[in-house]
Design a protein around this motif. Structure first.
Motif, PDB file in Angstrom:
ATOM      1  N   ARG A 416     -16.293 -13.033   9.384  1.00 45.88           N
ATOM      2  CA  ARG A 416     -17.569 -12.419   8.974  1.00 45.88           C
ATOM      3  C   ARG A 416     -17.623 -12.220   7.463  1.00 45.88           C
ATOM      4  NH1 ARG A 416     -17.428  -6.487  10.143  1.00 45.88           N
ATOM      5  NH2 ARG A 416     -16.356  -6.598   8.121  1.00 45.88           N
ATOM      6  N   ASN A 417     -16.545 -11.692   6.899  1.00 49.70           N
ATOM      7  CA  ASN A 417     -16.537 -11.414   5.460  1.00 49.70           C
ATOM      8  C   ASN A 417     -16.654 -12.695   4.627  1.00 49.70           C
ATOM      9  OD1 ASN A 417     -16.157  -8.779   6.202  1.00 49.70           O
ATOM     10  ND2 ASN A 417     -14.057  -8.612   5.452  1.00 49.70           N
ATOM     11  N   LEU A 418     -15.934 -13.744   5.034  1.00 52.60           N
ATOM     12  CA  LEU A 418     -15.989 -14.984   4.265  1.00 52.60           C
ATOM     13  C   LEU A 418     -17.365 -15.631   4.374  1.00 52.60           C
ATOM     14  CD1 LEU A 418     -14.412 -16.924   2.470  1.00 52.60           C
ATOM     15  CD2 LEU A 418     -13.727 -18.172   4.529  1.00 52.60           C
ATOM     16  N   VAL A 419     -17.954 -15.603   5.558  1.00 50.47           N
ATOM     17  CA  VAL A 419     -19.277 -16.198   5.745  1.00 50.47           C
ATOM     18  C   VAL A 419     -20.325 -15.466   4.908  1.00 50.47           C
ATOM     19  CG1 VAL A 419     -21.153 -16.494   7.426  1.00 50.47           C
ATOM     20  CG2 VAL A 419     -18.825 -17.237   7.992  1.00 50.47           C
ATOM     21  N   THR A 420     -20.313 -14.134   4.911  1.00 47.27           N
ATOM     22  CA  THR A 420     -21.304 -13.399   4.120  1.00 47.27           C
ATOM     23  C   THR A 420     -21.072 -13.607   2.622  1.00 47.27           C
ATOM     24  OG1 THR A 420     -19.925 -11.386   4.275  1.00 47.27           O
ATOM     25  CG2 THR A 420     -21.728 -11.624   5.861  1.00 47.27           C
ATOM     26  N   THR A 421     -19.815 -13.711   2.221  1.00 42.32           N
ATOM     27  CA  THR A 421     -19.502 -13.989   0.812  1.00 42.32           C
ATOM     28  C   THR A 421     -20.066 -15.342   0.395  1.00 42.32           C
ATOM     29  OG1 THR A 421     -17.449 -12.709   0.928  1.00 42.32           O
ATOM     30  CG2 THR A 421     -17.637 -14.291  -0.862  1.00 42.32           C
ATOM     31  N   LYS A 422     -19.822 -16.360   1.195  1.00 40.67           N
ATOM     32  CA  LYS A 422     -20.239 -17.708   0.832  1.00 40.67           C
ATOM     33  C   LYS A 422     -21.752 -17.880   0.910  1.00 40.67           C
ATOM     34  CE  LYS A 422     -16.360 -18.725  -0.494  1.00 40.67           C
ATOM     35  NZ  LYS A 422     -16.142 -18.955  -1.925  1.00 40.67           N
ATOM     36  N   ARG A 423     -22.404 -17.173   1.826  1.00 40.42           N
ATOM     37  CA  ARG A 423     -23.873 -17.262   1.879  1.00 40.42           C
ATOM     38  C   ARG A 423     -24.494 -16.611   0.640  1.00 40.42           C
ATOM     39  NH1 ARG A 423     -24.208 -16.935   8.083  1.00 40.42           N
ATOM     40  NH2 ARG A 423     -24.302 -19.170   8.537  1.00 40.42           N
ATOM     41  N   GLN A 424     -23.894 -15.526   0.170  1.00 42.63           N
ATOM     42  CA  GLN A 424     -24.393 -14.906  -1.058  1.00 42.63           C
ATOM     43  C   GLN A 424     -24.163 -15.833  -2.256  1.00 42.63           C
ATOM     44  OE1 GLN A 424     -24.196 -10.661  -1.661  1.00 42.63           O
ATOM     45  NE2 GLN A 424     -23.070 -10.924  -3.572  1.00 42.63           N
ATOM     46  N   GLU A 425     -22.986 -16.422  -2.340  1.00 39.50           N
ATOM     47  CA  GLU A 425     -22.704 -17.346  -3.446  1.00 39.50           C
ATOM     48  C   GLU A 425     -23.620 -18.564  -3.389  1.00 39.50           C
ATOM     49  OE1 GLU A 425     -17.923 -16.273  -3.815  1.00 39.50           O
ATOM     50  OE2 GLU A 425     -18.549 -18.306  -3.286  1.00 39.50           O
ATOM     51  N   LEU A 426     -23.859 -19.086  -2.187  1.00 42.56           N
ATOM     52  CA  LEU A 426     -24.756 -20.235  -2.026  1.00 42.56           C
ATOM     53  C   LEU A 426     -26.142 -19.915  -2.571  1.00 42.56           C
ATOM     54  CD1 LEU A 426     -25.435 -23.046  -0.760  1.00 42.56           C
ATOM     55  CD2 LEU A 426     -25.905 -21.823   1.373  1.00 42.56           C
ATOM     56  N   PHE A 427     -26.650 -18.738  -2.254  1.00 41.46           N
ATOM     57  CA  PHE A 427     -27.984 -18.335  -2.715  1.00 41.46           C
ATOM     58  C   PHE A 427     -28.041 -18.305  -4.239  1.00 41.46           C
ATOM     59  CE2 PHE A 427     -30.904 -15.023  -4.166  1.00 41.46           C
ATOM     60  CZ  PHE A 427     -32.094 -15.421  -3.559  1.00 41.46           C
ATOM     61  N   TYR A 428     -27.068 -17.669  -4.866  1.00 40.26           N
ATOM     62  CA  TYR A 428     -27.121 -17.532  -6.320  1.00 40.26           C
ATOM     63  C   TYR A 428     -26.736 -18.816  -7.049  1.00 40.26           C
ATOM     64  CZ  TYR A 428     -28.042 -12.580  -5.756  1.00 40.26           C
ATOM     65  OH  TYR A 428     -28.622 -11.382  -5.427  1.00 40.26           O
ATOM     66  N   MET A 429     -25.853 -19.618  -6.458  1.00 41.00           N
ATOM     67  CA  MET A 429     -25.531 -20.895  -7.087  1.00 41.00           C
ATOM     68  C   MET A 429     -26.732 -21.830  -7.094  1.00 41.00           C
ATOM     69  SD  MET A 429     -22.573 -21.162  -8.484  1.00 41.00           S
ATOM     70  CE  MET A 429     -21.035 -20.225  -8.516  1.00 41.00           C
TER      71      MET A 429
END
Length: 445
Positions: A416-429
């Motif tokens: 869960r933590n890795l998925v939410t981290t990567k979705r946030q990074e995807l949005f800002y990248m």
């Protein structure tokens, strides 16, 4: 023993206490040495959410570790590694690696080092022990201008604008840097083995020796990346493990060789034949079955997918083969007693703890299931119709989140933590320019 280390190094005035977050970034504190005994005996604290920051070091907006839970603290305790010098800093300084626990002593499932420990427990229950050897590729880069380029050689005063695979001359151009790097590895007890020049401008690879303690092997890779980047800055240039810093040159990978020994020290992948044992085939099958779903571990950043291009020295087909470097899983030739699997998918930008956990966890899935792989490939994988790993970051995130294979390897909280981290990074990248992406990835990963 840890206290004795500081007493034997009286010139050390400060220490850094740090743990690896999900992106492999060192998170922690600077502590005066006079308070070191307290950290050794009682540990230290910082919020559990710190293990779950994005690549910019920001909180994850929808993480339950932040406001929902009151941003509670975890307890950070020293790992068995103990103190070690930080030779890339000017002032004598020691690093004390940590990992995170709950208040009641339970391991914190969001800690990547704890995730690897959890996988190793599965091996220990069966009387088995993995043997691991990471291989790390990186670039030396002059990033003082807007365009990245190979640094000026301290030896010749020139920029060598050519790729030189296995060139002794290229190594000699950076002789003092590599001499200092090997000396620093000796100080930090990192088992650096051979160094070679690679296919890119200023690209090199250093192999770490095989280690029958996979936690230590992951520690070595994490510490090595920190050391190389820090030492390069002392020389006035950057060292980067970015998966693809140059569009026109090969990306950087982190290959991992592994075998498994039993309680008698025998390699269970060796049955005395060139083909290897049933256990080896089971491990290959497990790695293949989980490969697509674990791509987020092997390619964790936006830049990672620039490397994942067929025909560009980065395996994208889910396959295996004997002595075949186009295959995702290569079985090297040589002495049967050293029979092993080389996992070749990951970029240099990975978190070593998560990488080794994913590889060994998938292999154990296959061993437990007595899984059988398809036939090994012959010839180039790039010219065959084979299943592929996800070729976009978004697809890799989705596959990781929903995978039954991943759920057997990693705890629910880490997924869960890795998925939410990567979705946030995807949005800002997606809102960042290529230059902004380059600037954040060059030094961090």
């Amino acid at each position: 023993m840890m206290k004795n280390w500081l007493r034997k190094h009286p010139t050390v005035r400060t220490i850094r206490v740090a743990a690896a977050d999900l992106n492999g970034q060192a998170r922690g504190k600077r502590v005066p040495t006079r308070f070191a005994d307290k950290v050794v005996e009682s540990g230290t604290r910082f919020p559990m959410s710190v293990m779950n920051l994005d690549i910019w070091g920001e909180d994850i907006d929808d993480s339950p570790l932040v406001f929902e839970s009151g941003d509670r603290d975890g307890v950070l305790k020293p790992t068995e590694r103990g103190f070690m010098p930080m030779p890339w800093l000017e002032a004598p300084t020691a690093l004390l690696p940590l990992w995170m626990f709950h208040e009641d002593g339970r391991p914190f499932d969001g800690d990547p080092r704890q995730a690897l420990r959890r996988v190793l427990d599965r091996y220990e229950e069966k009387g088995l022990r993995p043997v691991v050897a990471p291989e790390l590729e990186f670039y030396l880069i002059d990033d003082s201008g807007r365009t990245l380029q190979v640094p000026v050689s301290p030896r010749s005063g020139k920029r060598r604008k050519a790729a030189e695979i296995l060139s002794i001359r290229a190594l000699d151009q950076w002789d003092q840097f590599f001499t200092d790097l090997y000396d620093a590895c000796e100080e930090m007890d990192i088992p650096a083995d051979t160094a070679i020049s690679e296919a890119g401008l200023g690209q090199f690879e250093i192999n770490l020796m095989h280690c029958d303690d996979a936690l230590r092997a992951a520690d070595d890779a994490w510490l090595f990346k920190m050391l190389v980047k820090g030492l390069a800055r002392r020389y006035g240039f950057a060292a980067s493990f970015m998966a693809k810093p140059y569009e026109d040159y090969s990306g950087s990978g982190m290959h991992a060789h592994f075998s498994v020994i039993d309680k008698n020290g025998q390699n269970i992948f060796d049955d005395g034949t060139p083909q290897g044992s049933a256990f080896m085939r089971n491990a290959v099958a497990g790695c293949m079955q989980a490969m697509a779903d674990c791509t987020l571990i092997f390619a964790p950043h936006a830049n990672s997918y620039d490397r994942m291009v067929p025909g560009n020295h980065a395996p994208t087909s889910i396959c295996w083969g004997y002595e075949n470097r186009t295959a995702a899983l290569r079985i090297p030739s040589g002495d049967f007693r050293a029979r092993r699997i080389e996992h070749r998918v990951a970029g240099g930008d990975v978190n070593p703890y998560l990488l080794i956990a994913a590889i060994l966890g998938a292999a154990m899935n296959g061993i437990e299931d007595h899984a059988e792989p398809p036939e090994p490939i012959r010839g180039s994988s790039y010219e065959q119709d084979l299943p592929q790993v996800p070729n976009t970051w978004e697809a890799a995130i989705d596959a990781f989140e929903k995978s039954p294979h991943v759920a057997r390897i990693f705890p629910e909280e880490l997924i869960r933590n890795l998925v939410t981290t990567k979705r946030q990074e995807l949005f800002y990248m997606n809102e960042s320019s290529p230059q902004e992406q380059m600037e954040i990835y060059l030094d961090t990963v």
